[in-house]
Design a protein around this motif. Structure first.
Motif, PDB file in Angstrom:
ATOM      1  N   GLY A  73     -11.303  -4.358   5.389  1.00 60.86           N
ATOM      2  CA  GLY A  73     -12.172  -5.219   6.163  1.00 60.86           C
ATOM      3  C   GLY A  73     -12.189  -7.201   5.590  1.00 60.86           C
TER       4      GLY A  73
ATOM      5  N   ASP B 145     -10.315  -5.187  -1.286  1.00 62.45           N
ATOM      6  CA  ASP B 145      -9.259  -4.999  -0.328  1.00 62.45           C
ATOM      7  C   ASP B 145      -9.832  -3.851   1.184  1.00 62.45           C
TER       8      ASP B 145
ATOM      9  N   GLY C 184      -6.745   4.317   3.084  1.00 66.75           N
ATOM     10  CA  GLY C 184      -5.352   5.280   3.895  1.00 66.75           C
ATOM     11  C   GLY C 184      -5.748   4.769   5.421  1.00 66.75           C
TER      12      GLY C 184
ATOM     13  N   ASP D 272       0.386  -0.696   0.051  1.00 60.68           N
ATOM     14  CA  ASP D 272      -0.390  -0.109   0.473  1.00 60.68           C
ATOM     15  C   ASP D 272       0.731   0.694   0.149  1.00 60.68           C
TER      16      ASP D 272
HETATM   17  C1  DX5 Z   1      -6.143   0.460   3.067  1.00 63.37           C
HETATM   18  C2  DX5 Z   1      -5.629  -0.756   1.857  1.00 63.37           C
HETATM   19  C3  DX5 Z   1      -5.724  -1.845   2.432  1.00 63.37           C
HETATM   20  C4  DX5 Z   1      -5.202  -2.061   3.877  1.00 63.37           C
HETATM   21  C5  DX5 Z   1      -6.399  -3.145   4.778  1.00 63.37           C
HETATM   22  O1  DX5 Z   1      -6.042   1.608   2.259  1.00 63.37           O
HETATM   23  O2  DX5 Z   1      -5.274   0.292   0.737  1.00 63.37           O
HETATM   24  O3  DX5 Z   1      -4.635  -2.684   1.655  1.00 63.37           O
HETATM   25  O4  DX5 Z   1      -4.153  -2.834   4.608  1.00 63.37           O
HETATM   26  O5  DX5 Z   1      -6.451  -3.409   4.987  1.00 63.37           O
HETATM   27  P1  DX5 Z   1      -7.169  -4.747   5.987  1.00 63.37           P
HETATM   28  O6  DX5 Z   1      -7.175  -5.847   5.535  1.00 63.37           O
HETATM   29  O7  DX5 Z   1      -6.667  -4.362   7.871  1.00 63.37           O
HETATM   30  O8  DX5 Z   1      -8.851  -3.722   5.970  1.00 63.37           O
END
Ligand code: DX5
Ligand code: ZN
Length: 226
Positions: free
Chosen positions: A176, A174, A141, A34
């Motif tokens: 949750g 991507d 974010g 990310d």
């Molecule tokens: C959020 C990112 C995600 C994040 C997802 O902005 O793009 O890739 O790491 O994290 P989780 O799986 O914790 O929701």
């Protein structure tokens, strides 16, 4: 085949090599990276030098999710650093078609990302040129946010369109994605599953990957429940 893309956003940034290796041992087949610039999203993470180091730490494809403004200015550097897949946000690209061409020109797989408020149908004209579409199921974010349920409708819509149009793009989700949500996401049609907090937030990353993958494969009908 469903694949797990552990997101290093929730890993210990002082030990990224350990994190990617644990993810790989757990069955992760991609590493989701990310990239945040403090402008497109209200957080800052990492840039091409870190991608270059990750490239030395794993042989898995690096799935680089650019949450940045003006991505065209940085795509050559990310590709050169070793990004295998590069996704850009629909909301950040004034000339999305050109940006996707630029990614392919630099030898990476091009992909487009949509925020929760952006409809799938805005992507109609670029679907034939993307390797995958990334559906954000949280506002980008930060890690560890709550899954937004209407994202499931977008995944279903992308699956239907893929069939209707005879295309082959993959569908990534991507935000949750965790033990409570992974089965629904897979049943809706996602086959690339990003998970940050559920992998690196608590417990052991290797085991977390294994149990997420098991739940995903059962939901996909690729594995029988024990
Ligand atoms: C959020 C990112 C995600 C994040 C997802 O902005 O793009 O890739 O790491 O994290 P989780 O799986 O914790 O929701
Ligand atoms: Zn991401």
């Amino acid at each position: 085949m469903v694949e797990l893309a552990p997101s290093i956003l929730s890993a210990d940034f002082a030990h990224l090599a350990d994190a990617v290796q644990a993810a790989e041992r757990g069955g992760g087949t991609l590493i989701h990276v990310d990239v945040m610039d403090g402008h497109f999203v209200p957080n800052i993470t990492l840039g091409p030098p870190v991608v270059r180091s990750l490239r030395q730490a794993t042989r898995l494809p690096l799935d680089c999710h650019l949450m940045i403004e003006n991505p065209d200015a940085f795509i050559p550097d990310f590709a050169e650093a070793g990004a295998d897949w590069i996704s850009v946000h629909w909301e950040a690209c004034r000339h999305l078609h050109r940006t996707l061409q630029l990614i392919a020109h630099h030898g990476a797989r091009p992909a487009v990302v949509i925020n929760p408020a952006t409809p799938v149908d805005f992507l109609m004209d670029v679907l034939p040129m993307v390797h995958h579409v990334l559906v954000m199921s949280v506002n980008p974010g930060f890690g560890a946010q709550e899954f937004i349920p209407f994202s499931l409708d977008k995944i279903r819509r992308l699956r239907t369109l893929r069939e209707e149009l005879g295309l082959h793009y993959r569908i990534e989700v991507d935000g949750g994605v965790a033990h409570e949500t992974i089965a629904q996401v897979v049943q809706a049609g996602a086959d690339l599953l990003v998970a940050g907090n559920a992998v690196f937030g608590t417990g052991r990353a290797e085991e977390n990957c294994q149990s997420l993958l098991r739940a995903a494969r059962i939901a996909a009908g690729e594995m029988q429940p024990a």
